[in-house]
Design an enzyme around this catalytic site. Structure first.
Site, mmCIF file in Angstrom:
data_model
loop_
_atom_site.group_PDB
_atom_site.id
_atom_site.type_symbol
_atom_site.label_atom_id
_atom_site.label_comp_id
_atom_site.label_asym_id
_atom_site.label_seq_id
_atom_site.Cartn_x
_atom_site.Cartn_y
_atom_site.Cartn_z
ATOM 1 N N GLY A 188 0.766 -1.176 -0.073
ATOM 2 C CA GLY A 188 0.004 0.175 -0.184
ATOM 3 C C GLY A 188 0.750 1.439 -0.109
ATOM 4 O O GLY A 188 0.335 2.499 0.396
ATOM 5 N N ASP A 246 -1.635 10.502 -3.743
ATOM 6 C CA ASP A 246 -0.295 9.558 -3.853
ATOM 7 C C ASP A 246 0.193 10.081 -5.215
ATOM 8 O O ASP A 246 1.739 9.888 -5.103
ATOM 9 C CB ASP A 246 -0.715 8.010 -4.020
ATOM 10 C CG ASP A 246 -1.927 8.013 -5.058
ATOM 11 O OD1 ASP A 246 -2.504 8.870 -5.468
ATOM 12 O OD2 ASP A 246 -2.637 6.939 -4.817
ATOM 13 N N SER A 276 3.006 1.881 -5.421
ATOM 14 C CA SER A 276 3.485 1.727 -6.366
ATOM 15 C C SER A 276 2.943 2.243 -7.680
ATOM 16 O O SER A 276 3.795 2.611 -8.664
ATOM 17 C CB SER A 276 3.895 0.046 -6.398
ATOM 18 O OG SER A 276 2.529 -0.476 -6.528
ATOM 19 N N SER A 277 1.718 2.106 -7.891
ATOM 20 C CA SER A 277 1.282 2.514 -9.176
ATOM 21 C C SER A 277 1.314 3.951 -9.396
ATOM 22 O O SER A 277 1.792 4.319 -10.686
ATOM 23 C CB SER A 277 -0.140 2.056 -9.368
ATOM 24 O OG SER A 277 -0.475 0.793 -8.916
HETATM 25 O O1 PMV Z 1 -4.767 2.758 0.331
HETATM 26 P P1 PMV Z 1 -3.989 4.082 -0.122
HETATM 27 O O2 PMV Z 1 -2.682 4.000 0.600
HETATM 28 O O3 PMV Z 1 -3.799 4.139 -1.468
HETATM 29 O O4 PMV Z 1 -4.696 5.473 0.299
HETATM 30 C C1 PMV Z 1 -5.899 5.570 -0.041
HETATM 31 C C2 PMV Z 1 -6.464 6.891 0.765
HETATM 32 C C3 PMV Z 1 -8.047 7.319 0.390
HETATM 33 O O5 PMV Z 1 -8.075 8.493 1.078
HETATM 34 C C4 PMV Z 1 -8.875 6.413 1.021
HETATM 35 C C5 PMV Z 1 -8.253 7.519 -1.041
HETATM 36 C C6 PMV Z 1 -7.758 8.467 -1.975
HETATM 37 O O6 PMV Z 1 -7.268 8.451 -3.189
HETATM 38 O O7 PMV Z 1 -7.109 9.591 -1.096
#
Ligand code: PMV
Length: 325
Positions: free
Chosen positions: A108, A155, A111-112
């Site tokens: 988590g 991300d 990586s993508s």
């Molecule tokens: O699960 P992860 O680490 O990709 O994080 C997702 C975070 C969320 O707020 C739930 C979704 C997002 O895109 O912000």
């Protein structure tokens, strides 16, 4: 033929999980585990990828067919990003791409997003198209939304800007915070969570119970604003308290899990300043902050509770060119 190598960091969400999808702020830190992309321009009009870390030996497609037919999961982000890039900046020649990962896609760590940011940055260098970070972000975020359907883009922003950022989607706010000394401890539950499924689940819950869910998001948003101040002040005790409060709200959203709860509880019992899940929940990683003196004890407690301690450093640098020759 020129070969360009770029890399981008993985990430961990510190505050604002889920609420950021609904236009509240979040805080995310880049970690010192990176995805590397190497691209070489070729004489033909083909897109060729090898990604051994995700068991893809070789994949080839003519440029004119990008986006067509069923695209294997391992190349979905790359092919979509390349198609969007070529729609904006048409090119004659294709490329050969190799990817390499310092971390498993199961953790988590994003990586993508990291591979997408590194790849598009490599394309801009290869085809000599200077893009701002915001333009890079737009191509990558469009890619994520096409492939995944949902997501705040936090991300992608973390992979590009690096460090620790206070973020509002879609990169309408990207504010660098000074968190070089963030004493972060990370525990992996061993369970792979599916972000898109959890985000859709929360969306559904919001449709059924808007008052309750909106009020949780508002509270998460307020905590994120307080956390931004506490981080700027390097007040890790306060950051810990705010993490505990966030975890409480995320549990009310039903996105925590028994495994996450166990590791979080273990960290707190070992006197961490605070702990919470990081990201979508349902599995993946939990995070804690603890004093330097206490870090070993907190890590041992996480391990004893069945977690795997991930040795990562927060506040890593964003996307960068490693070599161009
Ligand atoms: O699960 P992860 O680490 O990709 O994080 C997702 C975070 C969320 O707020 C739930 C979704 C997002 O895109 O912000």
């Amino acid at each position: 033929m020129r070969t360009i190598e770029t890399s981008a960091p993985g990430k961990l969400m510190l505050f604002g999980d889920h609420a950021v999808v609904h236009d509240y702020p979040c805080i995310v830190t880049a970690i010192d585990q990176r995805m590397t992309v190497r691209i070489t321009q070729v004489d033909n009009q083909e897109f060729n990828v090898s990604a051994p870390d995700v068991d893809l030996a070789e994949y080839t497609k003519p440029l004119t067919e990008l986006g067509e037919r069923d695209i294997p999961k391992a190349v979905r982000f790359l092919e979509t990003a390349y198609r969007i890039f070529l729609e904006r900046y048409p090119q004659e020649n294709g490329i050969k791409v190799q990817t390499k990962s310092e971390f498993s896609s199961s953790f988590g760590f994003g990586s993508s997003s990291a591979v997408t940011a590194a790849f598009v940055w490599a394309l801009t260098e290869n085809y000599e198209i200077p893009l701002s970070y915001k333009e890079l972000f737009d191509i990558c975020y469009k890619t994520v939304l096409e492939v995944q359907g949902v997501g705040s883009g936090f991300d992608i922003a973390s992979a590009i800007w690096g460090g620790t950022i206070y973020y509002v989607k879609p990169a309408s706010v990207v504010e660098a915070l000074s968190a070089e000394h963030l004493p972060l401890i990370v525990g992996y539950t061993g369970i792979k969570a599916d972000t898109a499924t959890l985000v859709k689940m929360v969306n559904e819950e919001k449709r059924n119970n808007p008052r309750k869910i909106d009020s949780i998001f508002r509270e998460i948003g307020s905590i994120t604003i307080l956390a931004r101040q506490a981080i700027q002040a390097n007040d890790w005790i306060r950051v810990g308290i705010l993490m505990d409060q966030s975890q409480e709200l995320l549990a009310q959203l039903s996105v925590s899990s028994v495994e996450l709860d166990n590791l979080i509880l273990a960290a707190r019992k070992a006197d961490a300043y605070g702990a919470k899940l990081s990201g979508a929940g349902g599995g993946d990683c939990m995070i804690a902050v603890a004093s330097k003196e206490n870090a070993a004890e907190v890590k041992a407690a996480i391990q004893a509770a069945g977690g795997e301690v991930m040795e990562v450093l927060a506040h890593a640098s964003g996307v960068r060119i490693e070599s161009a020759e």
